[in-house]
Design a protein around this motif. Structure first.
Motif, PDB file in Angstrom:
ATOM      1  N   ALA A  70     -10.442   0.761 -24.524  1.00  0.00           N
ATOM      2  CA  ALA A  70     -10.525   1.734 -25.607  1.00  0.00           C
ATOM      3  C   ALA A  70     -11.861   1.609 -26.323  1.00  0.00           C
ATOM      4  O   ALA A  70     -12.326   0.497 -26.599  1.00  0.00           O
ATOM      5  CB  ALA A  70      -9.388   1.511 -26.604  1.00  0.00           C
ATOM      6  N   PRO A  71     -12.500   2.717 -26.656  1.00  0.00           N
ATOM      7  CA  PRO A  71     -13.697   2.664 -27.495  1.00  0.00           C
ATOM      8  C   PRO A  71     -13.309   2.334 -28.936  1.00  0.00           C
ATOM      9  O   PRO A  71     -12.370   2.915 -29.475  1.00  0.00           O
ATOM     10  CB  PRO A  71     -14.284   4.069 -27.371  1.00  0.00           C
ATOM     11  N   TYR A 119     -17.195  -1.720 -27.732  1.00  0.00           N
ATOM     12  CA  TYR A 119     -17.793  -1.344 -29.021  1.00  0.00           C
ATOM     13  C   TYR A 119     -18.801  -0.230 -28.794  1.00  0.00           C
ATOM     14  O   TYR A 119     -19.634  -0.296 -27.888  1.00  0.00           O
ATOM     15  CB  TYR A 119     -18.443  -2.568 -29.673  1.00  0.00           C
ATOM     16  N   THR A 120     -18.716   0.808 -29.638  1.00  0.00           N
ATOM     17  CA  THR A 120     -19.505   1.999 -29.384  1.00  0.00           C
ATOM     18  C   THR A 120     -19.633   2.816 -30.660  1.00  0.00           C
ATOM     19  O   THR A 120     -19.363   2.318 -31.765  1.00  0.00           O
ATOM     20  CB  THR A 120     -18.844   2.829 -28.260  1.00  0.00           C
ATOM     21  N   ASP A 180     -14.816  -4.024 -42.382  1.00  0.00           N
ATOM     22  CA  ASP A 180     -14.371  -4.621 -41.127  1.00  0.00           C
ATOM     23  C   ASP A 180     -13.072  -4.026 -40.580  1.00  0.00           C
ATOM     24  O   ASP A 180     -12.576  -4.480 -39.541  1.00  0.00           O
ATOM     25  CB  ASP A 180     -14.182  -6.129 -41.298  1.00  0.00           C
ATOM     26  N   ALA A 181     -12.497  -3.037 -41.279  1.00  0.00           N
ATOM     27  CA  ALA A 181     -11.357  -2.341 -40.680  1.00  0.00           C
ATOM     28  C   ALA A 181     -11.807  -1.765 -39.346  1.00  0.00           C
ATOM     29  O   ALA A 181     -12.962  -1.373 -39.167  1.00  0.00           O
ATOM     30  CB  ALA A 181     -10.856  -1.254 -41.606  1.00  0.00           C
ATOM     31  N   MET A 182     -10.901  -1.721 -38.391  1.00  0.00           N
ATOM     32  CA  MET A 182     -11.266  -1.376 -37.017  1.00  0.00           C
ATOM     33  C   MET A 182     -10.663  -0.041 -36.604  1.00  0.00           C
ATOM     34  O   MET A 182      -9.480   0.212 -36.821  1.00  0.00           O
ATOM     35  CB  MET A 182     -10.769  -2.471 -36.066  1.00  0.00           C
ATOM     36  N   LEU A 183     -11.475   0.813 -36.008  1.00  0.00           N
ATOM     37  CA  LEU A 183     -11.041   2.115 -35.508  1.00  0.00           C
ATOM     38  C   LEU A 183     -10.977   2.093 -33.983  1.00  0.00           C
ATOM     39  O   LEU A 183     -11.913   1.612 -33.326  1.00  0.00           O
ATOM     40  CB  LEU A 183     -12.000   3.215 -35.964  1.00  0.00           C
ATOM     41  N   ALA A 230     -12.832   9.685 -24.186  1.00  0.00           N
ATOM     42  CA  ALA A 230     -12.556   8.326 -24.660  1.00  0.00           C
ATOM     43  C   ALA A 230     -12.593   7.333 -23.508  1.00  0.00           C
ATOM     44  O   ALA A 230     -13.081   6.198 -23.662  1.00  0.00           O
ATOM     45  CB  ALA A 230     -11.199   8.280 -25.364  1.00  0.00           C
ATOM     46  N   PHE A 231     -12.095   7.730 -22.348  1.00  0.00           N
ATOM     47  CA  PHE A 231     -12.136   6.868 -21.160  1.00  0.00           C
ATOM     48  C   PHE A 231     -13.586   6.549 -20.784  1.00  0.00           C
ATOM     49  O   PHE A 231     -13.931   5.389 -20.518  1.00  0.00           O
ATOM     50  CB  PHE A 231     -11.417   7.569 -20.003  1.00  0.00           C
ATOM     51  N   LEU A 232     -14.432   7.560 -20.782  1.00  0.00           N
ATOM     52  CA  LEU A 232     -15.843   7.346 -20.442  1.00  0.00           C
ATOM     53  C   LEU A 232     -16.539   6.498 -21.507  1.00  0.00           C
ATOM     54  O   LEU A 232     -17.317   5.587 -21.194  1.00  0.00           O
ATOM     55  CB  LEU A 232     -16.548   8.693 -20.286  1.00  0.00           C
ATOM     56  N   LEU A 233     -16.254   6.784 -22.773  1.00  0.00           N
ATOM     57  CA  LEU A 233     -16.888   6.055 -23.866  1.00  0.00           C
ATOM     58  C   LEU A 233     -16.453   4.586 -23.878  1.00  0.00           C
ATOM     59  O   LEU A 233     -17.198   3.711 -24.340  1.00  0.00           O
ATOM     60  CB  LEU A 233     -16.528   6.728 -25.195  1.00  0.00           C
ATOM     61  N   GLY A 234     -15.272   4.324 -23.344  1.00  0.00           N
ATOM     62  CA  GLY A 234     -14.772   2.953 -23.267  1.00  0.00           C
ATOM     63  C   GLY A 234     -15.256   2.188 -22.053  1.00  0.00           C
ATOM     64  O   GLY A 234     -14.865   1.035 -21.864  1.00  0.00           O
ATOM     65  N   GLY A 235     -16.066   2.828 -21.216  1.00  0.00           N
ATOM     66  CA  GLY A 235     -16.625   2.134 -20.065  1.00  0.00           C
ATOM     67  C   GLY A 235     -15.960   2.449 -18.748  1.00  0.00           C
ATOM     68  O   GLY A 235     -16.207   1.776 -17.745  1.00  0.00           O
TER      69      GLY A 235
END
Length: 540
Positions: A411-412, A441-442, A474-477, A401-406
Motif C-alpha cells: 500500500a502507498p 512511502y510516497t 506522524d499520523a499515517m495515511l 494505488a497498486f502502481l504507486l505502492g510499487g
C-alpha cells in the motif's frame, strides 16, 4: 407498566460495582440488579438495560451512564437474551418454494435464515468459501502470497463485514434491528450489543457466530453452494426463470438452478456480476459514494483526546471518534468505519489493485486506531454517464494505488505532515503503518484528482482542530479507500422486486440499499418477508 430511570457512575464507582472485575463486564446484569434493589427495584418486578454510554463532555468528571427500564412484572427469560421467531403456524414447504439467495454477507445471511425459519428451503450461492478457508487465504495474502480472487476480504461467508470491526450501529430506526441483534446473540455475540451506544462484535467473534448461523440454516433444510459464482440470470416474459453458476476458481462446470424468487445480495465488490446484470438488461444506475484514505493514530492519542485524565482507565476501553468537515468551496470530508485498537487491512479481491479497509478484534487492543477519511464523488467526477461509471472510477484509483505502492501489492503510505505539504514521505514517525503485506512511502497527492486531494487535505486540517492529535505530523495515511459503499443501485420497486425483472429482489449494500452490517441485515429481512408474502399469495 414500565418506566425508564437513569444511572451514572464515575469510572472508579463503576469498577466498585458488585461483580464488576474488569472491562469484560461478565455479570453486568447482576451488578445493576444489586444497585436497583437498593434504590428502585420492587419485589416481583424486573428490569432490562436499554442503553450504556460514556459522557465525556467534561473529561475531569467523566460518567458511565445507563438507561434502565423498570417493569412491574417478571420478564420471560428469553427477552433478556434474544428474539425467537414464532413460526409454528407457518410452513410453506412445497416443490417450488426454494428461493435462491446469491451472496452470504449480512443481507444474504438474514434473508436465508428468515426464509429457513419460515419453513422454506433456501439455496445459497456464494462465490467465496467458508470462514475457516477465508482466514487461511487472507493470512496467505498478508504474508505475501498472491491474492485468491475467489476467497479474500471481500468474498466468502459473512461478506466483507467478517473482516471488520463488526459495527452494529446504524442511522436506521427499523424495529428489525432488535431481531438482528438478538439473533447474533443467540449464536454467540456478546449480550452487550443490545444496549451499548455503539455496539460492535469484533472480527474474531464474528468468525465464530456466522458458521453457527450457517449450520442452523442447513438444519432447517437450506443448502449451500460455496465457491460458485453467478454468471447468468435467465428471464422469460420479464420474470426470473433460472440462474447459471460456475466454479469461482476455474470458471468452469456451469450448472443451472430453476427459480422464481431470487434474492440478489451480492455485496458492493461483485464487479463482474454488475457487468453481467447490466449487459442482461437489469435496470441499474450509478450512485454517489465516497473515496479517500485510511488514517492511523496511536490509540493512546485518541484515548487521551477523548477521555483526558481517564485515558487509561480499565472501565472505558478504546476511545472512538466520528468527525465531519464542511467547506464552502471544497468537498466535505468525514470519517467512516473508525476501528479503535485495530488494523488497516488489504481489501482487494483482484490482482493489480490495492484497496484498504479497517478491522478490529472484540477487545480493540491493538496499538493503532484507524478510520477512513472520505470525500464524496458523483457522476460529475466520471467520464461517462454509464451506469457502471462509478465502478470504473473505483478501479482506476485502485490500479493507481497498486502502481504507486510499487506494483507488488504494497500500500502507498504517507505521514500526515507530508500529505498536507504535498511532498513525499520516506519514513514513518511514531505511528508505524499496520498494512500487510507491506507499504511504500510516497506522495499520495499523485493518486487523486486535485479536487479530491484538496478536500481530503482541508478535512484533515479541520478535523485536527476538533480532535487533539488527529492531524498529528506522524499520523499515517494509507491508500486507497474506495469500497465504503456500492457504486451502483439496482433499481427496485416498493415490492422490493427489480424494476425490470419480476421475482428478482436486489438486496443489501451491493444493490445500493444499505450501508454496513446492520442496515444490510435489515434489508435482507425485508426482502425475505416480501418473498414469503409473494409466495403465500400464489399458494392462496
Amino acid at each position: 407498566m414500565s418506566k425508564l430511570i437513569d444511572l451514572s457512575f464515575s469510572p472508579e464507582e463503576y469498577m466498585m460495582l458488585p461483580d464488576i472485575t474488569d472491562s469484560d463486564e461478565k455479570d453486568l446484569r447482576s451488578s445493576i440488579a444489586k444497585v436497583l434493589r437498593r434504590t428502585s427495584l420492587k419485589p416481583g418486578s424486573d428490569y432490562r438495560i436499554k442503553k450504556k454510554s460514556i459522557d465525556a463532555r467534561r473529561k475531569s468528571q467523566l460518567r458511565i451512564c445507563f438507561k434502565v427500564e423498570l417493569i412491574d412484572k417478571p420478564l420471560d427469560p428469553k427477552h433478556h437474551d434474544f428474539f425467537v421467531h414464532d413460526d409454528s403456524d407457518i410452513n410453506y414447504y412445497q416443490k417450488d418454494a426454494f428461493p435462491v439467495v446469491v451472496g452470504f454477507g449480512p443481507a444474504g445471511i438474514f434473508a436465508a435464515l428468515y426464509l429457513a425459519q419460515k419453513g422454506m428451503k433456501p439455496i445459497i450461492v456464494e462465490r467465496g468459501f467458508e470462514v475457516d478457508q477465508r482466514i487461511v487465504d487472507v493470512l496467505n495474502h498478508q504474508n505475501g502470497k498472491p491474492i485468491n480472487p475467489a476467497s479474500n476480504i471481500q468474498f466468502g461467508e459473512g461478506g466483507a463485514g467478517t473482516f471488520s470491526d463488526g459495527k452494529l450501529y446504524s442511522g436506521i430506526s427499523d424495529s428489525r434491528r432488535e431481531i438482528v441483534l438478538s439473533t447474533l446473540i443467540r449464536y454467540g455475540a456478546p449480550r452487550e450489543i443490545l444496549y451499548l451506544n455503539n455496539p460492535h462484535v469484533g472480527t474474531d467473534r464474528l468468525r465464530t457466530v456466522i458458521p453457527k448461523i450457517r449450520e442452523e440454516i442447513i438444519r432447517l433444510g437450506g443448502r449451500f453452494l460455496f465457491g460458485r459464482k453467478l454468471t447468468e440470470v435467465q428471464t422469460e416474459n420479464s420474470s426470473i426463470k433460472s440462474i447459471a453458476h460456475v466454479c469461482s476458481i476455474s470458471g468452469q462446470d456451469e450448472q443451472r438452478i430453476l427459480c422464481s424468487h431470487l434474492i440478489l445480495a451480492i455485496g458492493h465488490s461483485a464487479r463482474d456480476t454488475f457487468k453481467m446484470l447490466h449487459a442482461s438488461g437489469i435496470d441499474m444506475q450509478s450512485k454517489p459514494y465516497a473515496v479517500g484514505l485510511r488514517i492511523e493514530h496511536l490509540q493512546s492519542w485518541i484515548n487521551q483526546a477523548q477521555y483526558g485524565p481517564y485515558a487509561s482507565h480499565p472501565a472505558l476501553g478504546a476511545a472512538e471518534y466520528k468527525l465531519v468537515s464542511h467547506h464552502n468551496l471544497l468537498r466535505s470530508a468525514y470519517t467512516f468505519c473508525m476501528c479503535p485498537g485495530g488494523y488497516v487491512i488489504a481489501a482487494s479481491d483482484t490482482p493489480g489493485q490495492v484497496v484498504t479497509n479497517g478491522m478490529s478484534c472484540y477487545r480493540r487492543d491493538a496499538v493503532n486506531s484507524n478510520a477512513a477519511i472520505l470525500v464524496g464523488v458523483s457522476s460529475e467526477d466520471f467520464d461517462t454517464d454509464d451506469a457502471l461509471a462509478g465502478m470504473y472510477f473505483q478501479e482506476m484509483l485502485e490500479q493507481k494505488a497498486f502502481l504507486l505502492g510499487g506494483s507488488q501489492g504494497y500500500a502507498p503510505v504517507q505521514r500526515v505532515v507530508d500529505f498536507l505539504e504535498g511532498v513525499p514521505s520516506n519514513r514513518c514517525g511514531e505511528v508505524e503503518p499496520s498494512f500487510l503485506p507491506g507499504v511504500t512511502y510516497t506522495n499520495l497527492k499523485e493518486l487523486f484528482p486535485d479536487s479530491i486531494y484538496e478536500g481530503l487535505r482541508e478535512g484533515i486540517i479541520q478535523m485536527g482542530r476538533k480532535l487533539d492529535g488527529f492531524s498529528h505530523p506522524d499520523a499515517m495515511l494509507t491508500a486507497v479507500e474506495t469500497r465504503s459503499s456500492s457504486p451502483v443501485r439496482i433499481l427496485r420497486g416498493d415490492n422490493f422486486q427489480s424494476a425490470s425483472c419480476k421475482g428478482l429482489y436486489p438486496c443489501g449494500e451491493g444493490a445500493g440499499y444499505a450501508g454496513g452490517i446492520m442496515s444490510s441485515a435489515v434489508d435482507g429481512l425485508k426482502c425475505a418477508e416480501q418473498i414469503i408474502m409473494d409466495i403465500s399469495q400464489v399458494i392462496e
